[in-house]
Structure formats: C-alpha cells, structure tokens
Design an enzyme around this catalytic site. Structure first.
Site, mmCIF file in Angstrom:
data_model
loop_
_atom_site.group_PDB
_atom_site.id
_atom_site.type_symbol
_atom_site.label_atom_id
_atom_site.label_comp_id
_atom_site.label_asym_id
_atom_site.label_seq_id
_atom_site.Cartn_x
_atom_site.Cartn_y
_atom_site.Cartn_z
ATOM 1 C CG ASN A 207 3.273 1.582 -7.786
ATOM 2 O OD1 ASN A 207 3.732 2.127 -8.780
ATOM 3 N ND2 ASN A 207 3.523 2.015 -6.559
ATOM 4 C CG ASP A 303 0.583 10.958 2.501
ATOM 5 O OD1 ASP A 303 1.236 11.768 1.798
ATOM 6 O OD2 ASP A 303 -0.556 10.566 2.193
ATOM 7 C CB ILE A 304 6.394 11.834 0.982
ATOM 8 C CG1 ILE A 304 7.020 10.465 1.284
ATOM 9 C CG2 ILE A 304 7.482 12.892 0.791
ATOM 10 C CD1 ILE A 304 7.782 9.860 0.120
HETATM 11 N N1 CTP Z 1 1.882 10.230 -1.619
HETATM 12 C C1 CTP Z 1 3.025 10.423 -0.869
HETATM 13 N N2 CTP Z 1 3.395 9.494 0.057
HETATM 14 C C2 CTP Z 1 2.662 8.387 0.257
HETATM 15 C C3 CTP Z 1 1.488 8.163 -0.502
HETATM 16 C C4 CTP Z 1 1.128 9.118 -1.434
HETATM 17 O O1 CTP Z 1 3.701 11.435 -1.037
HETATM 18 N N3 CTP Z 1 3.047 7.488 1.160
HETATM 19 C C5 CTP Z 1 1.470 11.257 -2.579
HETATM 20 C C6 CTP Z 1 1.519 10.819 -4.030
HETATM 21 O O2 CTP Z 1 2.780 11.128 -4.601
HETATM 22 C C7 CTP Z 1 0.406 11.624 -4.633
HETATM 23 C C8 CTP Z 1 -0.604 11.763 -3.514
HETATM 24 O O3 CTP Z 1 0.123 11.538 -2.331
HETATM 25 O O4 CTP Z 1 0.800 12.928 -4.972
HETATM 26 C C9 CTP Z 1 -1.785 10.838 -3.564
HETATM 27 O O5 CTP Z 1 -1.375 9.532 -3.753
HETATM 28 P P1 CTP Z 1 -2.441 8.372 -3.994
HETATM 29 O O6 CTP Z 1 -1.721 7.061 -4.054
HETATM 30 O O7 CTP Z 1 -3.380 8.729 -5.090
HETATM 31 O O8 CTP Z 1 -3.308 8.450 -2.715
HETATM 32 P P2 CTP Z 1 -3.078 8.005 -1.252
HETATM 33 O O9 CTP Z 1 -2.882 9.213 -0.420
HETATM 34 O O10 CTP Z 1 -2.040 6.954 -1.169
HETATM 35 O O11 CTP Z 1 -4.521 7.415 -0.902
HETATM 36 P P3 CTP Z 1 -5.255 6.068 -1.446
HETATM 37 O O12 CTP Z 1 -4.152 5.116 -1.850
HETATM 38 O O13 CTP Z 1 -6.053 5.630 -0.285
HETATM 39 O O14 CTP Z 1 -6.108 6.503 -2.608
#
Ligand code: CTP
Length: 397
Positions: A207, A303-304
């Site tokens: 990304n 999701d970390i």
């Molecule tokens: N994050 C994470 N691990 C993942 C995805 C997200 O730790 N696999 C963390 C990101 O570092 C950020 C937060 O979760 O602090 C939100 O990330 P974001 O991409 O905005 O949201 P998502 O949870 O991925 O949800 P979506 O893509 O559906 O908006």
C-alpha cells in the site's frame, strides 16, 4: 549526570561482564556510582573489578556488621537517585516480584523511593517462560521500569529475546530518565510503514504508506524520554538515531516481531498500514503471462493491534484509522471493536494529508475525549500527538 547518584545492582548472569563498562560510562558521564552485587553475581565478576571501576567499596552483605550498624540498606536506598539493576536475572526478578527481601539488593529495592530500573538478561526460553512473563507484568504494574531485553545472539548459542541492552544504550536511557521527559519512564513499541505480501518471487501486494508518520512519532516519543523500539515495514527512510529498529517485510513477520517484544513495553503504537490480506499461496516461480484472467486468492492477516489490546496484561494502546470517508465515526467504531485506549483518525483521501505526504491532520479519540490536530508537517503533528498522549496516559494511570 553530574553529581547524580546511581546505584548499580549486578545479579548472576553472563551479561555481568558488561556491568563493568556500564559503571565506567556512568562515571565518565559524571555520576557517582555505588555497586551492589548478589552472591550469584560474584560467580561471574569479582567485586574487586567493580570496586576499581566505581571507586567505591562494592556492597554485598545484608548482615554486614560494619555497615548495618548504621542501617546500611536503608541508607543505600535513600542515597540513590536511581537504582539500575543490570543484568537483572530471572531469579532476581522473581524474588522482587514476590516482594522478598532476602539479600541486600532485594531489600534496598523494596526500601528505595528512587526510580527502579531493571535491564533483564537471560536465555530466550527463560524470558518467554510464563513464570517470567507473570513476574515482568507484576513488576511493570508496580511502576518498575524494564529496559530491554534486546533480541539477538545469546551466550548459550541460541537466538531470541533475552540479551541485556548494551551499556551505551542503558546510559542513553539513564540520561533521558534523569533529564525527565514526558515519557522518561516508558518503554514504547511502535509499528510503521506498509507491509509487503509476496505473490511470487518478484511481485507483492502493498500500500501507499511511506512510514513518515510512524518514524516521526518514534522520534517524538524518544525526544520525550521513551525507550523506543520501532518495527518497520519496507520504507525509504533513515533509521532514527537512538531508536532500536527492527526491519520486517510481511504482516506475519511484523506480528512476530511485535509479539516477541510487547511483554516488556508500557505503550504500543500501531502506526503501520498492515496489509489486511496476503496471497493464500506464494508461487515458488514467477507467474508467466499466459492466461487472460488471473485470480489470486487472499487470506486474512492477523490484526496485530487487536491482538495486543486483547492481551491479559495489555500495554496502553494507540491505533490509527486510515479512512477515505467519515474518519471520526469509523475510527470510533474501530477504537471500541479493537478495545484500544486511543485512536487517531486519519483521512487518506487524495486531496488531504495522510499517505505519501509530508503533512497530515488527525483527530485523536479516547474514552470520553477527543482532540482535533489540524493539518501540519508530520514532525510537528507527532510532537502534538505525543503531548496529548501524555495526558491520556497519565489519566489512565
Ligand atoms: N492494524 C494492525 N494489524 C492489521 C491491520 C491493522 O495492527 N492486520 C492496525 C493498524 O496499524 C492501525 C489500526 O489497526 O493502527 C487500524 O488499521 P486500518 O487499516 O485503518 O483498519 P483495519 O482494522 O484494517 O480495518 P479496515 O481496513 O476494514 O478499515
């Protein structure tokens, strides 16, 4: 450190040889140093060596007829501006966690009102053992600072978390602590940048995250005294000085790097744009352009942030929400669903700040509060965010 009084505790571990260099650097920085050793420490290093370097008689005995006539352990506990135990062995931490006072070092650690810092050093399996995990969590809850351990080669020939921080890193941290920044007592772990998910040996999914916001935040927290570890995906930025950097590529590697280090941290900041999905299968050879259409099946990445926030003894968590619409509303939903303490809502639409830009604007949300930070250069924005975080973190206690 001119005139500051640092009590260096040395416990039994091979890293005890590094304490000599630590004491030497503290003295060179102007500190007065009193060394206290445990019995096990003397199996690794002689009091004579430490005495020569510190310029003071090394103390070891609790029941010492000369010094204890004047309540020596209390006097030592009062004398120190800082108590730094380096290396801190698993056994020492267990005794401290249990509140024991069975030797001079544990006794004065209980009696002191000065900041108490441990620099753990042990075999990686001992560090990961649930008994040690529980002890570390208890000690951190009591306000005892834990610096390290670092991940790397071990004296036993293994690889993993358990190395004592290098003396120069410890000195750097002591200087910050004694200077007193907003986060001088904090160990912070932060993720930054994108992740790359391999499709075949030459291609990946990723990304537009540049890592600039995460790197700026890492610098701002470090400038306020935090001991920062930065887990970064692939970016074209210089590693910031004074910050422990761990480079990773994929979401799974980022998760592993975080999980290995999170138990020792007080604050976790998830600034990385982690890929939500990875190819189910990574092709061993380059995909050739034969078919007119090509499907790549993806599977969810862990999701970390959510995983860290759900830990039994979770650190304070700050997440980011990158949104292309209704950022505040969606961020608030993410804050609640992931169970994080605070979240920074970030609009990443083309005309705004966010990804790949030098500027950004954020809305910080936490339980019962919100603060809008207007469009500004990411370094300044990071400083503002860190100031705001200090208030929220202090309130959370
Ligand atoms: N994050 C994470 N691990 C993942 C995805 C997200 O730790 N696999 C963390 C990101 O570092 C950020 C937060 O979760 O602090 C939100 O990330 P974001 O991409 O905005 O949201 P998502 O949870 O991925 O949800 P979506 O893509 O559906 O908006």
């Amino acid at each position: 450190m001119n005139g500051k009084r640092v009590l260096v505790g040395v416990t039994g571990g091979i890293a005890a040889y590094k304490s000599v260099e630590l004491v030497r650097l503290l003295r060179r920085a102007g500190a007065e140093v009193q060394v206290v050793v445990t019995r096990a420490a003397t199996e690794f290093i002689t009091p004579m060596t430490l005495q020569a370097i510190s310029g003071r008689v090394v103390r070891q005995q609790l029941f010492d007829p000369v010094n204890e006539a004047a309540m020596g352990h209390i006097e030592l506990a009062r004398w120190a501006d800082l108590v730094l135990v380096a290396p801190a062995s698993a056994d020492f931490m267990a005794r401290l966690a249990a509140g024991m006072a069975d030797d001079l070092l544990t006794t004065l650690s209980l009696a002191t009102e000065a900041p108490l810092v441990l620099a753990p050093a042990m075999n990686r399996a001992m560090w990961r053992n649930p008994a040690t995990r529980e002890n570390v969590a208890r000690l951190i809850r009591r306000g005892i600072r834990m610096w390290g351990p670092a991940v790397g080669d071990q004296a036993c020939g293994e690889q993993g978390p358990g190395r004592m921080l290098e003396p120069a890193q410890l000195i750097d941290q002591v200087q910050r602590l004694l200077a007193g920044g907003l986060f001088s007592d904090v160990q912070l772990l932060i993720t930054a940048g994108p992740t790359r998910e391999a499709i075949d040996p030459v291609r990946f999914l990723s990304n537009r995250s540049s890592g600039k916001m995460g790197y700026a935040l890492a610098r701002s927290f470090a400038a306020q005294g935090a001991l920062v570890t930065l887990v970064s995906g692939p970016v074209s930025l210089q590693e910031p000085p004074g910050i422990n950097c761990v480079q990773v590529e994929t979401a799974l590697q980022m998760r592993a790097a975080v999980m290995e280090r999170v138990a020792a941290c007080n604050i976790f900041v998830a600034c990385a744009a982690v890929a939500d999905y990875r190819p189910l299968e990574v092709m061993a050879r380059k995909i050739k352009k034969q078919a007119q259409r090509l499907r790549i099946e993806l599977i969810r990445n862990p999701d970390i942030l959510a995983e860290v926030a759900a830990m039994d003894v979770a650190p304070f968590t700050l997440g980011f929400a990158a949104e292309t619409e209704r950022p505040v509303e969606q961020a608030e939903q993410k804050r609640i669903s992931k169970g994080v303490d605070a979240i920074a809502a970030n609009l990443v639409a083309a005309a705004e700040g966010g990804f790949e830009r030098d500027e950004n604007a954020l809305t910080l949300l936490w339980e019962g509060g919100r603060k809008q930070l207007p469009m500004m250069e990411k370094g300044l924005l990071a400083d503002e965010l860190v100031k705001q975080m200090a208030e929220i973190y202090a309130k959370k206690g």
